[in-house]
Design an enzyme around this catalytic site. Structure first.
Site, short mmCIF file in Angstrom:
data_model
loop_
_atom_site.label_atom_id
_atom_site.label_comp_id
_atom_site.label_asym_id
_atom_site.label_seq_id
_atom_site.Cartn_x
_atom_site.Cartn_y
_atom_site.Cartn_z
N ASP A 85 38.54 38.64 37.68
CA ASP A 85 39.35 39.34 36.67
C ASP A 85 38.94 40.80 36.61
O ASP A 85 37.83 41.17 37.02
CB ASP A 85 39.12 38.71 35.28
CG ASP A 85 39.58 37.26 35.24
OD1 ASP A 85 40.44 36.89 36.04
OD2 ASP A 85 39.05 36.52 34.40
N1 URA Z 1 36.61 32.73 36.14
C1 URA Z 1 37.15 33.59 35.26
O1 URA Z 1 37.52 33.21 34.16
N2 URA Z 1 37.27 34.87 35.63
C2 URA Z 1 36.86 35.35 36.82
O2 URA Z 1 36.98 36.53 37.08
C3 URA Z 1 36.29 34.43 37.71
C4 URA Z 1 36.17 33.13 37.36
#
Ligand code: URA
Length: 240
Positions: free
Chosen positions: A106
């Site tokens: 993310d």
């Molecule tokens: N899980 C998440 O919620 N976000 C990420 O960036 C990676 C794994």
């Protein structure tokens, strides 16, 4: 075989431009037979000597494998009109070779991100069938209990009813937890923890398979993986 300048040998692999090769050499990132060489004009016969950049051999490398310490605020996407992406940071020569991020983090997630031009390898790293563990450290708002860890072991059911594969949850105290997952659903770790009423305040990935984030890389920095590091992700992942 003729002697060539070190900066030319590095440039000829398509790794980077001549100017970037000189910078790599000046910064002590290049070595000949394991000895750092900081003079771009150093001459050698590439057929007789092993040249490495950041510990990775230049010759015979069909593909590029990169580790980045992803900073916050950067998208794991090829390009975006508004926000910076992880590909904006890497040399144009690598982009020309088709380097792309392996899976997604993310925008606000930091830490270990792999980039490569090896499609089958990337697919295998991501695929739940390969059973490659991805370890995350999260700061959560709440105190995890033994029943949360048990729920992770059994397979969390997300708010939308999706059942996750069995995973691991370890309480490190002071709101810090470690989570290991073997698949990569959208916002997976945040949604798994949210399903146990443990909202995530910060998330960082530390390990993929047996490969740990090189903590000496500052946020936004990256480097090529050595063969040993690549194999530590999962030796069976590389194309034959
Ligand atoms: N899980 C998440 O919620 N976000 C990420 O960036 C990676 C794994």
């Amino acid at each position: 075989m003729p002697l060539h300048r070190l900066d030319k040998i590095i440039t000829d692999t398509g790794l980077c431009s001549r100017r970037q090769a000189r910078e790599i050499i000046f910064h002590g990132r290049a070595a000949v037979d394991g000895q750092p060489v900081t003079d771009p004009a150093f001459k050698l016969d590439a057929a007789l000597h092993t040249v490495t950049v950041d510990g990775a051999e230049l010759d015979g490398e069909e593909h590029i494998y990169i580790m980045m310490n992803k900073p916050g605020g950067v998208l794991t996407a090829a390009r975006d009109k508004r926000a910076p992406t992880v590909l904006d940071a890497i040399p144009a020569e690598w982009k020309k070779r088709g380097v792309f991020p392996v899976g997604r983090l993310d925008k606000d997630t930091t830490g270990l991100l792999l980039l490569t031009d090896d499609g089958p390898f990337a697919h295998r790293v991501i695929s739940p069938r390969s059973h490659i563990g991805k370890l995350y450290e999260a700061q959560v708002d709440g105190v995890p209990t033994a029943s949360d860890a048990e729920a992770f072991r059994e397979g969390i059911v997300l708010a939308d009813g999706t059942r996750c594969l069995p995973a691991e949850l370890t309480d490190l105290g002071e709101g810090k937890v470690r989570v290991v997952v073997f698949e990569g659903k959208y916002h997976q770790v945040k949604r798994m923890l949210a399903a146990r009423y443990l909202p995530v305040l910060a998330l960082r990935r530390l390990r993929i398979g047996g490969l740990w984030l090189d903590e000496s890389l500052k946020p936004g920095e990256y480097r090529r993986l050595s063969r040993e590091e690549l194999l530590s992700i999962g030796p069976e992942l590389l194309s034959k």
